[in-house]
Scaffold this active site. Structure first.
Site, PDB file in Angstrom:
ATOM      1  N   HIS A   1      -9.325  -1.472   1.352  1.00 19.39           N
ATOM      2  CA  HIS A   1      -9.994  -2.135   0.224  1.00 19.39           C
ATOM      3  C   HIS A   1     -10.891  -3.236   0.757  1.00 19.39           C
ATOM      4  CE1 HIS A   1     -10.366  -2.933  -4.084  1.00 19.39           C
ATOM      5  NE2 HIS A   1     -10.545  -4.193  -3.715  1.00 19.39           N
TER       6      HIS A   1
ATOM      7  N   ASP B   1      -4.462  -5.588 -14.795  1.00 22.64           N
ATOM      8  CA  ASP B   1      -5.586  -6.019 -13.954  1.00 22.64           C
ATOM      9  C   ASP B   1      -6.908  -5.612 -14.586  1.00 22.64           C
ATOM     10  OD1 ASP B   1      -7.001  -6.929 -11.536  1.00 22.64           O
ATOM     11  OD2 ASP B   1      -7.477  -4.808 -11.397  1.00 22.64           O
TER      12      ASP B   1
ATOM     13  N   ARG C   1     -12.169 -12.090 -16.318  1.00 25.02           N
ATOM     14  CA  ARG C   1     -12.571 -13.023 -15.244  1.00 25.02           C
ATOM     15  C   ARG C   1     -14.065 -12.905 -14.960  1.00 25.02           C
ATOM     16  NH1 ARG C   1      -9.508 -10.908 -10.695  1.00 25.02           N
ATOM     17  NH2 ARG C   1     -10.559 -12.486  -9.468  1.00 25.02           N
TER      18      ARG C   1
ATOM     19  N   SER D   1      -5.055  -9.287  -8.187  1.00 24.13           N
ATOM     20  CA  SER D   1      -5.865  -8.188  -8.714  1.00 24.13           C
ATOM     21  C   SER D   1      -5.911  -7.024  -7.721  1.00 24.13           C
ATOM     22  CB  SER D   1      -7.272  -8.730  -8.994  1.00 24.13           C
ATOM     23  OG  SER D   1      -8.188  -7.688  -9.172  1.00 24.13           O
TER      24      SER D   1
ATOM     25  N   LYS E   1      -3.283  -3.237  -7.711  1.00 23.40           N
ATOM     26  CA  LYS E   1      -3.811  -1.862  -7.731  1.00 23.40           C
ATOM     27  C   LYS E   1      -3.349  -1.103  -6.490  1.00 23.40           C
ATOM     28  CE  LYS E   1      -7.889  -3.606  -8.298  1.00 23.40           C
ATOM     29  NZ  LYS E   1      -8.996  -4.336  -8.838  1.00 23.40           N
TER      30      LYS E   1
END
Ligand code: URA
Length: 444
Positions: free
Chosen positions: A82, A161, A168, A183, A187
């Site tokens: 990620h 999220d 946000r 966040s 995930k």
């Protein structure tokens, strides 16, 4: 639960209990807490931070707000990567098929563009017909069959999220270490991984511009991952200039396919191999980083990585012939070359300015429901430190029309500065694990 009292407690520097976090988040997902109260709480977190026990409780509640992918008994180890977000960052497009063709299962779950940063889903959808909204069942079946699926956050994964992220984005509360950590990790930890590699961006184009803050973010996410049985490693990488040359959805897809053919820009390939090597070693698919890198390079040289990508494209509804014929990607209506305005050395190529211009050109969103034009963007062929001569072509602008070309030209004038000196900061400056921070390059 008296919500204003909880907001007040957090605002004044207090900590909420695990029960309070779980009650709050559940009530928010159930529609029992209005966005205005959640926004106030997010702003209180932005200023006050979260204590470790609060971050744990928030992350666990966000994971438990949805379902998980299950890979128990899967014959291959399972890994993902990620990135915290950047401009020109098309690494996932190359990395997922490369790593999958080295024997690791990759359920690559990605996001859309956020603010000035691009999103892997938007890039994938530049291939006509490519479908990213796979269900968990479809994703699992495709990973079983091909070793790889490239999908968006399904409605089943961490729905808390999904709602908080959207809130946000419009309440100036993205740039918070605990909120970014909860966040991303909620995930990723729902994906049932054996290993996770994080590409934590730093520099003017990253959400967190200060390297010390980026390292703190990496350490926070690693602690969350490892405490939940997911070995996690992070590389701190430069986002003070775009990655590679192409910025914009279809242009980045084109560059990614060229990379899978082995002929992409050096920085893009270098970062992809470095992150991929970490993935292979983390899940035990290679004995060392050097060995892992050799395997990844071989997957490109043999054409296996490109073939895996073609199969993923076909399985997800796109035309796999795109890997042979880049002309099948959507093409911009207007293209113009941009030339250096002076002789000297490139001092900066500001990624934030480039990312914002792509949004202005229609290649990103200003509202959640906006459609994205895949064709627009830039190809910028210079990096900080490169010598240039006045009049030399240093970029191309891809737009819908002459007005777009004017927007692109103005953006390049501001983003690319030419002076007497310029310096390319190290692409990969630190490697961060649960054991500590290793500096990989001087001058970072
Ligand atoms: N990416 C995420 O998934 N979440 C954030 O908060 C920031 C970047």
């Amino acid at each position: 639960m008296v919500i204003p009292a909880l907001i007040e407690h957090k605002r004044d520097g207090g900590a909420l209990t695990a029960e309070q976090w779980s009650g709050l988040i559940r009530a928010y997902v159930a529609g029992q807490v209005p966005d205005y109260q959640m926004s106030a709480l997010l702003m209180a977190i932005y200023f006050r931070g979260l204590e470790p026990a609060e971050l744990t409780a928030l992350t666990d509640t966000m994971i438990d707000s949805g379902d998980r992918l299950h890979f128990d008994g899967h014959p291959r180890p399972v890994a993902d990567k990620h990135s915290t977000g950047g401009v020109g960052d098309k690494v996932s497009l190359l990395l997922a098929p490369m790593v999958a063709s080295c024997g690791v299962a990759v359920p690559m779950m990605s996001g859309r563009g956020l603010g000035h940063t691009g999103g892997t889903l938007d890039k994938l959808e530049s291939i006509p017909g490519f479908r990213t909204n796979l269900s968990l069942r479809e994703a699992r079946a495709q990973v079983d069959r091909l070793g790889c699926a490239m999908l968006g956050q399904t409605p089943e994964i961490a729905p808390a999220d999904k709602r908080l992220y959207a809130l946000r984005d419009v309440t100036a509360t993205v740039e918070s270490i605990p909120l970014i950590s909860a966040s991303i990790m909620s995930k990723k930890l729902a994906e049932g991984l054996n290993g996770l590699v994080l590409d934590v961006k730093t520099g003017s184009g990253a959400f967190l511009t200060d390297p010390a803050k980026s390292i703190e973010l990496a350490r926070t996410m690693i602690a969350l991952g490892e405490a939940r049985g997911c070995p996690t490693v992070a590389l701190l990488t430069a986002m003070d200039r775009p990655l590679g040359r192409a910025c914009g959805n279809a242009l980045e897809m084109e560059e990614a396919i060229e990379g899978l053919r082995g002929s992409g820009p050096a920085d893009l390939l270098e970062l992809t191999y470095a992150l991929g090597a970490e993935m292979l070693v983390l899940v035990g698919a290679a004995p060392s980083l050097a060995d892992a890198r050799a395997r990844l390079q071989q997957s490109v040289a043999s054409g296996r990585a490109l073939e895996t990508f073609a199969r993923v494209i076909e399985a997800q509804g796109g035309n796999p012939e795109v890997i042979e014929d880049l002309g099948l990607l959507p093409q911009a209506q207007a293209v113009e070359v941009y030339r250096a305005e002076a002789t000297g050395v490139v001092a900066a190529v500001e990624p934030r300015r480039i990312g914002r211009a792509i949004v202005q050109l229609g290649g990103g969103r200003t509202a959640v429901e906006d459609a994205v034009d895949p064709t627009v963007g830039f190809v910028i062929t210079v990096k900080p430190g490169d010598p240039v001569r006045a009049g030399e072509p240093i970029a191309s602008i891809f737009a819908r029309d002459a007005a777009g070309i004017a927007i692109g030209t103005a953006a390049l004038r501001e983003a690319v500065s030419i002076g007497d000196t310029g310096r390319l900061t190290p692409l990969i400056s630190h490697r961060i694990t649960g054991r500590g921070v290793e500096r990989l390059a001087e001058g970072a």
